[in-house]
Design a protein around this motif. Structure first.
Motif, PDB file in Angstrom:
ATOM      1  N   THR A   1     -32.700  46.273   9.954  1.00 18.62           N
ATOM      2  CA  THR A   1     -33.588  45.356  10.658  1.00 18.62           C
ATOM      3  C   THR A   1     -32.782  44.200  11.255  1.00 18.62           C
ATOM      4  OG1 THR A   1     -35.305  45.903   9.059  1.00 18.62           O
ATOM      5  CG2 THR A   1     -35.711  44.013  10.471  1.00 18.62           C
ATOM      6  N   SER A   2     -31.819  43.687  10.497  1.00 18.79           N
ATOM      7  CA  SER A   2     -30.962  42.610  11.014  1.00 18.79           C
ATOM      8  C   SER A   2     -30.282  43.044  12.301  1.00 18.79           C
ATOM      9  CB  SER A   2     -29.885  42.251   9.986  1.00 18.79           C
ATOM     10  OG  SER A   2     -30.453  41.984   8.739  1.00 18.79           O
ATOM     11  N   GLY A   3     -29.692  44.231  12.279  1.00 18.63           N
ATOM     12  CA  GLY A   3     -29.013  44.715  13.472  1.00 18.63           C
ATOM     13  C   GLY A   3     -29.974  44.884  14.638  1.00 18.63           C
ATOM     14  N   LEU A   4     -31.157  45.463  14.353  1.00 17.35           N
ATOM     15  CA  LEU A   4     -32.114  45.747  15.422  1.00 17.35           C
ATOM     16  C   LEU A   4     -32.627  44.471  16.079  1.00 17.35           C
ATOM     17  CD1 LEU A   4     -34.064  48.656  13.750  1.00 17.35           C
ATOM     18  CD2 LEU A   4     -32.765  48.781  15.874  1.00 17.35           C
TER      19      LEU A   4
ATOM     20  N   THR B   1     -33.417  41.465  20.857  1.00 14.35           N
ATOM     21  CA  THR B   1     -33.272  40.177  21.538  1.00 14.35           C
ATOM     22  C   THR B   1     -32.751  40.381  22.958  1.00 14.35           C
ATOM     23  OG1 THR B   1     -32.832  39.080  19.453  1.00 14.35           O
ATOM     24  CG2 THR B   1     -32.148  37.926  21.430  1.00 14.35           C
ATOM     25  N   VAL B   2     -31.859  41.351  23.121  1.00 10.85           N
ATOM     26  CA  VAL B   2     -31.292  41.570  24.448  1.00 10.85           C
ATOM     27  C   VAL B   2     -32.159  42.564  25.248  1.00 10.85           C
ATOM     28  CG1 VAL B   2     -29.702  43.480  23.959  1.00 10.85           C
ATOM     29  CG2 VAL B   2     -29.003  41.685  25.544  1.00 10.85           C
ATOM     30  N   GLY B   3     -33.292  42.958  24.663  1.00  8.34           N
ATOM     31  CA  GLY B   3     -34.246  43.780  25.400  1.00  8.34           C
ATOM     32  C   GLY B   3     -33.975  45.273  25.344  1.00  8.34           C
ATOM     33  N   LEU B   4     -33.253  45.728  24.304  1.00 13.59           N
ATOM     34  CA  LEU B   4     -32.923  47.152  24.216  1.00 13.59           C
ATOM     35  C   LEU B   4     -33.632  47.807  23.036  1.00 13.59           C
ATOM     36  CD1 LEU B   4     -29.105  46.888  24.825  1.00 13.59           C
ATOM     37  CD2 LEU B   4     -30.749  47.957  26.358  1.00 13.59           C
TER      38      LEU B   4
ATOM     39  N   VAL C   1     -30.518  37.299  28.601  1.00 16.97           N
ATOM     40  CA  VAL C   1     -30.436  38.649  29.154  1.00 16.97           C
ATOM     41  C   VAL C   1     -31.714  39.421  28.829  1.00 16.97           C
ATOM     42  CG1 VAL C   1     -29.179  40.841  29.068  1.00 16.97           C
ATOM     43  CG2 VAL C   1     -27.919  38.687  29.016  1.00 16.97           C
ATOM     44  N   GLY C   2     -32.228  39.211  27.615  1.00 18.53           N
ATOM     45  CA  GLY C   2     -33.431  39.922  27.197  1.00 18.53           C
ATOM     46  C   GLY C   2     -34.659  39.512  27.983  1.00 18.53           C
TER      47      GLY C   2
ATOM     48  N   ASN D   1     -42.665  40.757  14.963  1.00 20.69           N
ATOM     49  CA  ASN D   1     -42.562  40.267  16.347  1.00 20.69           C
ATOM     50  C   ASN D   1     -41.145  39.773  16.658  1.00 20.69           C
ATOM     51  OD1 ASN D   1     -43.517  39.872  18.871  1.00 20.69           O
ATOM     52  ND2 ASN D   1     -44.474  37.883  18.449  1.00 20.69           N
ATOM     53  N   TYR D   2     -40.143  40.490  16.134  1.00 20.35           N
ATOM     54  CA  TYR D   2     -38.729  40.256  16.434  1.00 20.35           C
ATOM     55  C   TYR D   2     -38.251  38.873  15.987  1.00 20.35           C
ATOM     56  CZ  TYR D   2     -40.592  43.919  19.373  1.00 20.35           C
ATOM     57  OH  TYR D   2     -41.295  45.010  19.817  1.00 20.35           O
TER      58      TYR D   2
END
Lengths: 332, 350
Positions: free
Chosen positions: B66-69, B74-77, B223-224, B287-288
């Protein structure tokens, strides 16, 4: 292998591609209208389980297929509702539904696991079935496989040769223009998402009542097909013929994996079964790479004849998605 | 009506209630006693120290992915390839243990090497998906999915081929490592390893600080929000996407290394245990926002562990946990939409 066995195997490949064609055609219709239905993997599993359960208890194949279509339409309507009415991300909701429907199918299908149920039987076409080669290949199939052949032409004709089909393409490409022409973009998108979901939902019962008859839970071997369907939709460039080609290629590769198995004893069967996936990445790479900036720059530096031919090749493989795919439509 | 924090909480509570209701209906449809099923899950997750420590064992990799995701979101990927990145982390960690395990180095050094190898493996696999996206135009969702299947195949090939048990290869995995190379656990029977818990907590703290408090995090957000605008403002866009892929893969690789060194002590076919997809669900549910990752991941881990004994006690399939998690995330997403439709943003008084 004798010639007869080869023909029979290829007939099997055509039948195995049937459900994939239903899935891809359904997704193509939905995406043409601008709605990505990412739930495909869950949709196919849940409609396979649901269709089998309904057939099992009613002893009616028709009701089983109807249930599959209904489940597909229902799931697609949730995606449409969240994106058209609630303006939420189609990808997020679709992904959640892909997992949710998969778990639902395993949970609800637990009691009917491994039971023997009704299955669709072959329906050789009188007169045509004895044709050399073509008879056993094309005309000794079950009804749903014949329908999959017809569906390819029907979908192509509808999308590219009729007025409603033009409108369908319109709401996916330029919804604002379609709106000006009097189309109710929201309502049409709902309709085509549900229709696409229903067509794709038929893929489930085709598996559980014919191609891989029965419901075996996690070992049904259907987990992953839905993701392949989504990839083939892109490979197919949102066109029914090219999509069908992708579906046949996929089914052929899976069959090839099984055939090659005995001659490669060191390779576990699970490895050969994934052979289509790297190929899928490769084809997606090929259909998309023409648009990459660095490719254009490299091409520009090449001598004229090479550039012309390479450029033509890349353009031929290149596909562009419907312009408004995945974006909500606001009339203002 | 206005959109206030208290009404926002109301919508979240409403989503939880709806999810429980739908799951109850599903249970009744399956002719199962709903209350007994829920009680069984709670019992299975918190009934004894043994099962609760198993919840923490599941929490560690889930929190790591989850931390990585959160970085890729955040960058929209959409890093769906995370499952494969966990697997590659496990494979690389196993490889390091096989190579250096009998080299005479101290076990601590070997284990550190295994974790580093796991990071490299996860990161490389993530960068492959990133490169396909950046240089090949392949959507990260499909590239990632394809790479997941390839990673699974690679894993099974290693277990049945080059790394098979002496004698007969089996789905139970490779031969367990020497006990010296197991991560230290709280008791000899337990799978709970305190250092891995510390690593997971550090991971989410690092990601939280990175997103909230660094220029790098700010650029990722830019960027996101709008990649084109960020590019015009001079932020190297694809480099940031690539960096977020690499970092996300790094965390996933650690999760794979944890699974190999602390939980299974060998490489098994289902080494990722679906934590990647579950991590995507956790990220959507919160919600990120990194601040809520730890408690929600703990809740999801409890559902997973709590449902393990459902088949034995109530003859129900353990996928019930997935049904509850899925409906919960679905209703929270739908709830966002309903809230935005019904409630207006509060007026800013200046």
């Amino acid at each position: 292998m004798t010639e007869n066995e080869v023909v029979r195997s290829l007939a099997g490949v055509l039948a195995a591609a049937g459900p994939v064609i239903f899935g891809v055609t359904g997704e193509t219709i939905s995406e043409r209208a601008g709605i990505i239905n990412l739930s495909m993997n869950g949709t196919i599993l849940l409609s396979a389980m649901g269709g089998f359960a309904v057939s099992l208890s009613t002893h009616s194949l028709a009701l089983g297929f109807l249930a599959g279509a209904g489940i597909g339409a229902l799931v697609a309507t949730v995606v449409a509702f969240s994106s058209i009415t609630l303006k939420q991300s189609q990808v997020a909701v679709g992904f959640v539904l892909a997992l949710l429907c998969r778990d639902l199918s395993y949970f609800l299908g637990n009691p009917i696991m491994g039971q023997m149920g009704p299955r669709v039987s072959l329906l050789p076409i009188p007169g045509l079935q004895h044709l050399p080669l073509l008879g056993p290949l094309l005309f000794t199939q079950d009804p749903m496989t014949y329908l999959s052949f017809i569906l390819i032409f029907l979908a192509w004709f509808f999308i590219f040769r009729t007025r409603p089909g033009l409108m369908l393409r319109g709401i996916g490409e330029k919804p604002a223009a379609a709106y000006v022409r009097g189309a109710n973009v929201g309502r049409l998108r709902y309709f085509y998402a549900a229709l696409g979901g229903a067509v794709a939902g038929l893929a489930g019962p085709i598996y559980s009542l014919s191609v891989k008859a029965g419901w075996k839970g996690t070992i049904s071997g259907l987990d992953g097909i839905g993701w392949i369907v989504l990839a083939i939709t892109i490979f197919g460039g949102w066109s029914p013929f090219r999509a069908a080609l992708g579906a046949y290629l996929f089914a052929f590769l899976q069959w090839l994996g099984l055939v090659l198995q005995p001659s490669l004893p060191g390779v576990p069967s699970q490895v050969l079964q994934v052979a289509p996936f790297p190929l899928m990445i490769l084809t997606l790479l090929l259909v998309n790479i023409g648009q990459a900036e660095w490719v254009e720059r490299t091409l520009a530096r090449m001598p004229e004849p090479v550039r012309r031919d390479l450029g033509k090749l890349l353009r031929a493989m290149n596909v562009t998605p419907p312009a408004a795919l995945g974006t909500p439509f606001e009339k203002d | 009506m206005r959109d206030t924090p208290s009404r926002r909480v109301l919508f979240q509570v409403g989503a939880v209630v709806l999810a429980l209701l739908v799951t109850t209906v599903v249970l009744i449809a399956a002719k199962a006693p709903p209350l007994a099923a829920f009680a069984n899950i709670v019992q299975g997750a918190f009934g004894s120290w043994d099962v609760t420590s198993n919840v923490l064992v599941a929490w560690v990799p889930l929190l790591l992915v989850t931390s990585g995701l959160l970085l890729t979101f955040t960058v929209g990927l959409w890093n769906i390839g995370i499952e494969g990145q966990i697997i590659l982390g496990g494979i690389f960690a196993t490889w390091a243990l096989r190579v250096y395990g009998s080299s005479g180095m101290s076990p601590t050094v070997v284990l550190i090497l295994a974790f580093v190898a796991g990071m490299v493996g996860g990161s490389l696999w993530a960068m492959l998906a990133g490169a396909l996206k950046t240089f090949g135009g392949v959507n990260e969702i499909f590239g990632g999915l394809g790479l997941n299947f390839v990673a699974t195949a690679l894993n099974i090939w290693l277990i049945f081929g080059p790394w098979k048990r002496p004698g007969v290869a089996s789905m139970s995995g490779t031969l367990p490592f020497d006990q010296r190379l197991w991560m230290p656990t709280v008791t000899p029977q337990s799978m709970l390893s305190v250092p891995t818990v510390i690593i997971a907590v550090a991971a989410i703290a690092i990601v939280y600080l990175m997103i909230q408090g660094t220029y790098f995090g700010l650029r990722l957000k830019a960027v996101g929000k709008n990649a084109k605008a960020a590019y015009i403002l001079g932020i190297p866009t694809w480099q940031h996407m690539m960096a977020s892929f690499a970092l996300c893969g790094l965390f996933a690789g650690v999760a794979g290394a944890v699974q190999v060194t602390a939980v299974y002590h060998r490489l098994i076919p289902s080494i990722s245990s679906g934590y990647g997809y579950l991590g995507l669900m956790v990220a959507m549910l919160i919600n990120y926002k990194a601040a809520f990752a730890a408690p929600v991941a703990l809740f999801f881990a409890a559902l997973n562990v709590g449902s393990i004994q459902l088949p034995i006690v109530l003859r129900l399939d353990s996928s019930l946990a997935g049904v509850l998690q899925g409906t919960l995330v679905l209703f929270v997403l739908l709830g966002h939409g309903v809230r935005q439709r019904v409630l207006k943003k509060p007026q800013v008084v200046s």
